[in-house]
Design a protein around this motif. Structure first.
Motif, PDB file in Angstrom:
ATOM      1  N   ILE A 101      -2.842  -3.559 -14.320  1.00 32.72           N
ATOM      2  CA  ILE A 101      -3.546  -4.677 -14.950  1.00 32.72           C
ATOM      3  C   ILE A 101      -2.643  -5.384 -15.956  1.00 32.72           C
ATOM      4  CG2 ILE A 101      -5.482  -5.252 -16.470  1.00 32.72           C
ATOM      5  CD1 ILE A 101      -7.045  -3.000 -15.035  1.00 32.72           C
ATOM      6  N   GLU A 102      -1.867  -4.615 -16.702  1.00 31.74           N
ATOM      7  CA  GLU A 102      -0.937  -5.219 -17.660  1.00 31.74           C
ATOM      8  C   GLU A 102       0.092  -6.101 -16.962  1.00 31.74           C
ATOM      9  OE1 GLU A 102       0.650  -1.792 -19.553  1.00 31.74           O
ATOM     10  OE2 GLU A 102      -1.206  -1.352 -20.651  1.00 31.74           O
ATOM     11  N   ASN A 103       0.351  -5.836 -15.698  1.00 31.77           N
ATOM     12  CA  ASN A 103       1.324  -6.611 -14.924  1.00 31.77           C
ATOM     13  C   ASN A 103       0.657  -7.617 -13.993  1.00 31.77           C
ATOM     14  OD1 ASN A 103       4.334  -5.545 -15.224  1.00 31.77           O
ATOM     15  ND2 ASN A 103       2.967  -3.787 -15.473  1.00 31.77           N
ATOM     16  N   ASP A 104      -0.612  -7.915 -14.260  1.00 28.41           N
ATOM     17  CA  ASP A 104      -1.367  -8.907 -13.478  1.00 28.41           C
ATOM     18  C   ASP A 104      -1.469  -8.530 -12.003  1.00 28.41           C
ATOM     19  OD1 ASP A 104      -1.781 -10.596 -15.726  1.00 28.41           O
ATOM     20  OD2 ASP A 104       0.255 -11.362 -15.494  1.00 28.41           O
ATOM     21  N   ILE A 105      -1.604  -7.240 -11.756  1.00 28.33           N
ATOM     22  CA  ILE A 105      -1.783  -6.725 -10.404  1.00 28.33           C
ATOM     23  C   ILE A 105      -3.133  -6.026 -10.358  1.00 28.33           C
ATOM     24  CG2 ILE A 105      -0.899  -5.162  -8.626  1.00 28.33           C
ATOM     25  CD1 ILE A 105       1.896  -5.552  -9.903  1.00 28.33           C
ATOM     26  N   THR A 106      -3.971  -6.402  -9.407  1.00 25.68           N
ATOM     27  CA  THR A 106      -5.319  -5.865  -9.311  1.00 25.68           C
ATOM     28  C   THR A 106      -5.321  -4.547  -8.553  1.00 25.68           C
ATOM     29  OG1 THR A 106      -6.263  -8.093  -9.352  1.00 25.68           O
ATOM     30  CG2 THR A 106      -7.665  -6.335  -8.487  1.00 25.68           C
ATOM     31  N   PRO A 107      -5.923  -3.494  -9.124  1.00 22.12           N
ATOM     32  CA  PRO A 107      -5.975  -2.208  -8.413  1.00 22.12           C
ATOM     33  C   PRO A 107      -6.928  -2.262  -7.215  1.00 22.12           C
ATOM     34  CG  PRO A 107      -6.411  -1.951 -10.782  1.00 22.12           C
ATOM     35  CD  PRO A 107      -6.508  -3.405 -10.466  1.00 22.12           C
ATOM     36  N   LEU A 108      -6.488  -1.724  -6.101  1.00 26.05           N
ATOM     37  CA  LEU A 108      -7.318  -1.514  -4.916  1.00 26.05           C
ATOM     38  C   LEU A 108      -7.232  -0.022  -4.613  1.00 26.05           C
ATOM     39  CD1 LEU A 108      -8.968  -2.400  -2.446  1.00 26.05           C
ATOM     40  CD2 LEU A 108      -6.845  -3.144  -1.359  1.00 26.05           C
ATOM     41  N   ALA A 109      -8.253   0.724  -5.014  1.00 26.85           N
ATOM     42  CA  ALA A 109      -8.169   2.176  -5.028  1.00 26.85           C
ATOM     43  C   ALA A 109      -8.852   2.798  -3.817  1.00 26.85           C
ATOM     44  CB  ALA A 109      -8.798   2.723  -6.311  1.00 26.85           C
ATOM     45  N   THR A 110      -8.150   3.717  -3.172  1.00 23.90           N
ATOM     46  CA  THR A 110      -8.698   4.504  -2.073  1.00 23.90           C
ATOM     47  C   THR A 110      -9.035   5.895  -2.588  1.00 23.90           C
ATOM     48  OG1 THR A 110      -7.324   3.304  -0.476  1.00 23.90           O
ATOM     49  CG2 THR A 110      -8.251   5.401   0.239  1.00 23.90           C
ATOM     50  N   LEU A 111     -10.258   6.337  -2.331  1.00 22.57           N
ATOM     51  CA  LEU A 111     -10.697   7.637  -2.828  1.00 22.57           C
ATOM     52  C   LEU A 111     -10.153   8.800  -2.001  1.00 22.57           C
ATOM     53  CD1 LEU A 111     -14.409   6.727  -3.607  1.00 22.57           C
ATOM     54  CD2 LEU A 111     -12.637   7.302  -5.287  1.00 22.57           C
ATOM     55  N   TYR A 112      -9.952   8.561  -0.700  1.00 26.27           N
ATOM     56  CA  TYR A 112      -9.522   9.669   0.159  1.00 26.27           C
ATOM     57  C   TYR A 112      -8.556   9.182   1.225  1.00 26.27           C
ATOM     58  CZ  TYR A 112      -9.542  13.574   3.411  1.00 26.27           C
ATOM     59  OH  TYR A 112      -9.154  14.605   4.233  1.00 26.27           O
ATOM     60  N   HIS A 113      -7.326   9.687   1.156  1.00 25.53           N
ATOM     61  CA  HIS A 113      -6.306   9.357   2.154  1.00 25.53           C
ATOM     62  C   HIS A 113      -5.743  10.666   2.714  1.00 25.53           C
ATOM     63  CE1 HIS A 113      -3.365   6.048   3.491  1.00 25.53           C
ATOM     64  NE2 HIS A 113      -3.008   7.135   4.152  1.00 25.53           N
ATOM     65  N   LYS A 128       5.867 -10.372  -5.231  1.00 23.42           N
ATOM     66  CA  LYS A 128       4.827 -11.202  -5.836  1.00 23.42           C
ATOM     67  C   LYS A 128       3.418 -10.663  -5.554  1.00 23.42           C
ATOM     68  CE  LYS A 128       7.521 -15.481  -5.969  1.00 23.42           C
ATOM     69  NZ  LYS A 128       8.823 -14.922  -5.565  1.00 23.42           N
ATOM     70  N   ALA A 129       3.295  -9.349  -5.556  1.00 26.39           N
ATOM     71  CA  ALA A 129       2.008  -8.718  -5.276  1.00 26.39           C
ATOM     72  C   ALA A 129       0.996  -9.064  -6.364  1.00 26.39           C
ATOM     73  CB  ALA A 129       2.175  -7.209  -5.176  1.00 26.39           C
ATOM     74  N   ASN A 130      -0.214  -9.414  -5.938  1.00 28.64           N
ATOM     75  CA  ASN A 130      -1.307  -9.552  -6.901  1.00 28.64           C
ATOM     76  C   ASN A 130      -2.317  -8.419  -6.763  1.00 28.64           C
ATOM     77  OD1 ASN A 130      -3.127 -10.335  -4.749  1.00 28.64           O
ATOM     78  ND2 ASN A 130      -2.340 -12.432  -4.922  1.00 28.64           N
ATOM     79  N   HIS A 131      -2.125  -7.561  -5.769  1.00 30.85           N
ATOM     80  CA  HIS A 131      -2.941  -6.362  -5.585  1.00 30.85           C
ATOM     81  C   HIS A 131      -2.018  -5.193  -5.218  1.00 30.85           C
ATOM     82  CE1 HIS A 131      -6.352  -9.077  -5.543  1.00 30.85           C
ATOM     83  NE2 HIS A 131      -7.183  -8.048  -5.451  1.00 30.85           N
ATOM     84  N   TYR A 132      -2.475  -4.002  -5.509  1.00 24.71           N
ATOM     85  CA  TYR A 132      -1.761  -2.791  -5.084  1.00 24.71           C
ATOM     86  C   TYR A 132      -2.791  -1.791  -4.600  1.00 24.71           C
ATOM     87  CZ  TYR A 132       1.039   1.528  -5.333  1.00 24.71           C
ATOM     88  OH  TYR A 132       1.672   2.721  -5.050  1.00 24.71           O
ATOM     89  N   ARG A 133      -2.615  -1.375  -3.350  1.00 27.89           N
ATOM     90  CA  ARG A 133      -3.508  -0.365  -2.790  1.00 27.89           C
ATOM     91  C   ARG A 133      -2.854   1.004  -2.947  1.00 27.89           C
ATOM     92  NH1 ARG A 133      -4.702   1.573   3.271  1.00 27.89           N
ATOM     93  NH2 ARG A 133      -6.306   3.079   2.677  1.00 27.89           N
ATOM     94  N   PHE A 134      -3.510   1.877  -3.674  1.00 23.25           N
ATOM     95  CA  PHE A 134      -3.042   3.240  -3.874  1.00 23.25           C
ATOM     96  C   PHE A 134      -4.217   4.182  -3.627  1.00 23.25           C
ATOM     97  CE2 PHE A 134      -4.932   1.862  -7.785  1.00 23.25           C
ATOM     98  CZ  PHE A 134      -5.556   2.981  -8.320  1.00 23.25           C
ATOM     99  N   SER A 135      -3.923   5.456  -3.468  1.00 21.60           N
ATOM    100  CA  SER A 135      -5.014   6.419  -3.318  1.00 21.60           C
ATOM    101  C   SER A 135      -4.989   7.422  -4.450  1.00 21.60           C
ATOM    102  CB  SER A 135      -4.958   7.121  -1.958  1.00 21.60           C
ATOM    103  OG  SER A 135      -3.960   8.114  -1.916  1.00 21.60           O
ATOM    104  N   ALA A 186       0.827  -1.201   0.000  1.00 17.07           N
ATOM    105  CA  ALA A 186       0.000   0.000   0.000  1.00 17.07           C
ATOM    106  C   ALA A 186       0.864   1.255   0.000  1.00 17.07           C
ATOM    107  CB  ALA A 186      -0.917   0.002   1.222  1.00 17.07           C
ATOM    108  N   THR A 187       0.308   2.314  -0.584  1.00 18.80           N
ATOM    109  CA  THR A 187       0.886   3.657  -0.506  1.00 18.80           C
ATOM    110  C   THR A 187      -0.268   4.658  -0.469  1.00 18.80           C
ATOM    111  OG1 THR A 187       0.965   3.939  -2.921  1.00 18.80           O
ATOM    112  CG2 THR A 187       2.943   3.034  -1.855  1.00 18.80           C
ATOM    113  N   ALA A 188       0.056   5.933  -0.353  1.00 16.77           N
ATOM    114  CA  ALA A 188      -0.943   7.001  -0.415  1.00 16.77           C
ATOM    115  C   ALA A 188      -0.431   8.097  -1.333  1.00 16.77           C
ATOM    116  CB  ALA A 188      -1.223   7.562   0.976  1.00 16.77           C
ATOM    117  N   ALA A 189      -1.354   8.748  -2.028  1.00 16.71           N
ATOM    118  CA  ALA A 189      -0.993   9.699  -3.083  1.00 16.71           C
ATOM    119  C   ALA A 189      -0.024  10.767  -2.596  1.00 16.71           C
ATOM    120  CB  ALA A 189      -2.253  10.332  -3.662  1.00 16.71           C
ATOM    121  N   TYR A 190      -0.380  11.460  -1.509  1.00 14.38           N
ATOM    122  CA  TYR A 190       0.457  12.578  -1.087  1.00 14.38           C
ATOM    123  C   TYR A 190       1.833  12.114  -0.636  1.00 14.38           C
ATOM    124  CZ  TYR A 190       2.111  16.894   0.942  1.00 14.38           C
ATOM    125  OH  TYR A 190       2.868  18.019   1.212  1.00 14.38           O
TER     126      TYR A 190
END
Length: 665
Positions: free
Chosen positions: A199-211, A155-162, A90-94
């Protein structure tokens, strides 16, 4: 909701493995069964009855078609997590993007207040604005493909970003006229790139709208989350995101950690933007500012705010008011619910995604000491659950059950805002798709005692208010606080590299069981650990050879939980050959926490669906600056203009752990 807390039973029987809690028979399928024989609890539960029939059908449809519906959870378990387990970082935009004023991005509260009050950030180089802010950060705005390379190592299959709200809508107000949004197209294209690259790298987006990065324009216009208009502006911003990205994003988090955003931003400041705080009057409003550091301290800059449609309008540019954090919390929860309503009404049936909120909060452990009576320990058990209701349930109950916990309402009295019947209906089940939990450490909990050994009595109904609500309740991960909020040992686990951060692996299992018990049958797609990690002990915060903590745990027969370390574990900024890269403390952290997560799933039957390690890369750690490093990837922020990503040992370790402990398809 009243029930017996499981904290004691989880801690009562510990395995021989270091810092791993073993659940008793009452919490497992059978006390004599091995891990692979524990039955999975029933899932795909219908939405709560109070949700409309239309919404109930919608959720059933989502479950039946969701690729993450975890069919592996049925039947016997192997001792591993299922192949569908959401695994990533996980990371956060700012904290990572940088490019704060590039391609039309608007100013956020973090941009504005770090620039206005740079001395509130504890480290940085004199005269270098970039070293105390997210101006450049990791420059993920230009270097995202380098970040993806790091994800592949673990070996991440998901990435949490904001998503940065102000990058899309610089003034914070999303509007659609004649079928066209007033979006900053360059900003929107950046997130198209992020999502498509994943998606091109077989990693599913997990998106946070507000961090936490509220557009400053809304803070200036009406005080941000203090004003009831915020929920509607957030919902419109969310609607754009669902429309633009929902064909590819199937996992949405509305709000990250409302407690931190509101309590740290509007009460306990000046730690988190917008630097509001009730403990200190803003220096700039003093009659005589001679000798005062006006580049630090609490803020007064704010727009005229109206808590509810029926409230008075508070004037602009005012000192912090009592209960700001309470009203911020109230409106941010309503903002979450409004966004979920938009998604369910307009998008979810077609897009077949999931949406929920992420809360934070420490699992609460009953305080224990030698020669404690059973009655005293049982009372601390009760207070552990009470503390969890205040710290976690305040924010997790409304999106699940539709209202604040009864204990919070009773003890807060008239100081706690009330949800209207319509708002309760809107909130109830709004995080029934899944619940995100950010977990780092635990707190001990107990009823406070007077000097003569008698208990401090709970407030009566007449005494109920914010200040009295927890007067009889103690919870912390150490026995007291010194200068600069430093922990006075013993600590609940060893001291990691941030003052609030201690290593106590069982917390993740205790907390998961607390959620599972409290919300049994109400969360359809389980719990996702949306953040977990640590800062390696460093030159700013560490406690090597902590004999006080060792002696405490010896005294109660649980020496393994002291988790002490030597001075060679302390991270040094100038030593690339040491634990800055070879981060053995962090590896042990992940080892303990992940094993307790695995056991919560395998032995306790908790429906936990994912784990996002915090953080993928070293980044801007808010008020702590760039020298408190939570990343599994090293970046030399001060000396390397290219901000090269260097994987730490922990990143490789997590890739190995995934291979060994998650079923491979």
């Amino acid at each position: 909701m009243k029930f017996l807390t499981i904290f004691t039973t989880l801690l009562a029987v510990s395995s021989a493995k270091k810092c791993i809690v073993k659940a008793p028979a009452s919490n497992a399928a059978d006390a004599n069964d091995v891990a692979s024989d524990v039955e999975t609890p029933s899932e795909n539960v219908d939405a709560p009855a109070e949700i409309s029939d239309n919404e109930g059908k919608l959720n059933d449809e989502v479950d039946s078609n969701d690729e993450d519906s975890n069919n592996e959870n049925s039947g016997k378990k192997s001792g591993k997590l299922p192949a569908s387990f959401k695994w990533g970082a996980a990371t956060a935009a700012y904290q990572v993007e940088g490019a704060w004023n590039v391609d039309g991005r608007g100013e956020s509260v973090w941009d504005h207040f770090t620039h206005l009050y740079p001395h509130n950030v504890e480290t940085g180089r004199p005269g270098d604005e970039d070293s105390i802010s997210g101006n450049v950060a990791c420059d993920s705005y230009h270097k995202f493909e380098e970040d993806v390379k790091m994800m592949k190592i673990m070996k991440a299959n998901h990435y949490r970003f904001s998503i940065s709200w102000s990058r899309l809508f610089p003034d914070g107000q999303a509007k659609k006229e004649k079928g066209k949004w007033n979006v900053n197209e360059k900003g929107a294209e950046y997130y198209d790139m992020v999502i498509n690259t994943l998606i091109e790298n077989d990693i599913t987006p997990l998106a946070t709208l507000y961090h936490w990065d509220l557009p400053y324009a809304l803070h200036e216009k009406y005080g941000g989350w203090l004003d009831y208009h915020s929920q509607y502006d957030f919902a419109k911003y969310a609607e754009f995101c669902f429309e633009r990205y929902g064909d590819r994003v199937k996992n949405w988090i509305t709000i990250n950690e409302p407690w931190v955003n509101c309590v740290a931003g509007y009460k306990n400041g000046p730690g988190k933007a917008p630097y509001r705080c009730t403990g200190e009057a803003p220096r700039k409003l003093q009659n005589d500012t001679t000798g005062l550091d006006l580049l630090g301290g609490c803020s007064y800059e704010i727009g005229p705010s109206q808590y509810t449609p029926d409230s008075e309008v508070l004037p602009a540019n005012r000192p912090p008011q009592r209960l700001e954090e309470v009203w911020c919390s109230h409106n941010i929860l309503l903002g979450h619910a409004q966004a979920v309503k938009v998604y369910r009404d307009k998008f979810q049936k077609k897009q077949k995604g999931l949406i929920g909120i992420t809360v934070d909060g420490e699992a609460q452990i009953p305080w224990e000491e030698p020669n404690m009576t059973e009655e005293e320990y049982a009372n601390n058990e009760k207070y552990a659950n009470l503390a969890a209701e205040f710290r976690i349930g305040w924010y997790s109950d409304p999106p699940i059950t539709g209202d604040y916990p009864e204990s919070v309402k009773q003890r807060m009295g008239k100081d706690l805002p009330e949800f209207t019947p319509e708002q309760k209906k809107l909130l109830k089940g709004s995080s029934s798709d899944f619940l995100g939990w950010n977990t780092y450490t635990s707190h001990w909990a107990a009823q406070v005692k007077n000097e003569d050994g008698t208990y401090v009595e709970p407030p009566t109904d007449k005494e109920a208010n914010y200040e009295n609500s927890k007067r009889d309740m103690w919870d912390d991960n150490c026995r007291g606080r010194g200068d600069g909020w430093t922990c006075i040992p013993p600590t609940l686990g060893s001291q990691a590299g941030s003052s609030w951060n201690t290593k106590y692996g069982p917390t993740i299992r205790v907390g998961l069981n607390w959620f599972a018990k409290r919300y049994e049958g109400l969360i359809k797609n389980g719990i996702i650990i949306t953040e977990n990690g640590c800062a390696q002990p460093n030159y700013k915060v560490s406690r090597a050879n902590d004999q006080v903590t060792i002696d405490y745990f010896k005294s109660i027969g649980k020496e393994e939980f002291a988790d002490a370390y030597d001075e060679d574990m302390i991270e040094r900024e100038d030593d690339l050959e040491g634990t800055l890269i070879h981060d053995t403390y962090r590896i042990d952290w992940y080892k303990q926490y992940l094993e307790n997560l695995r056991l919560a799933y395998v032995e306790d039957g908790v429906d936990v669906r994912g784990y996002m390690a915090w953080s993928l890369i070293d980044n801007y750690e808010w008020e702590n600056g760039y020298e408190t490093r939570f990343g599994m990837t090293y970046i030399d922020f001060y000396n390397d203009p290219e901000l090269k990503r260097v994987p730490k040992d922990s990143l490789t370790f997590l890739g190995q752990w995934y291979t060994e402990n998650v079923e491979q398809e």
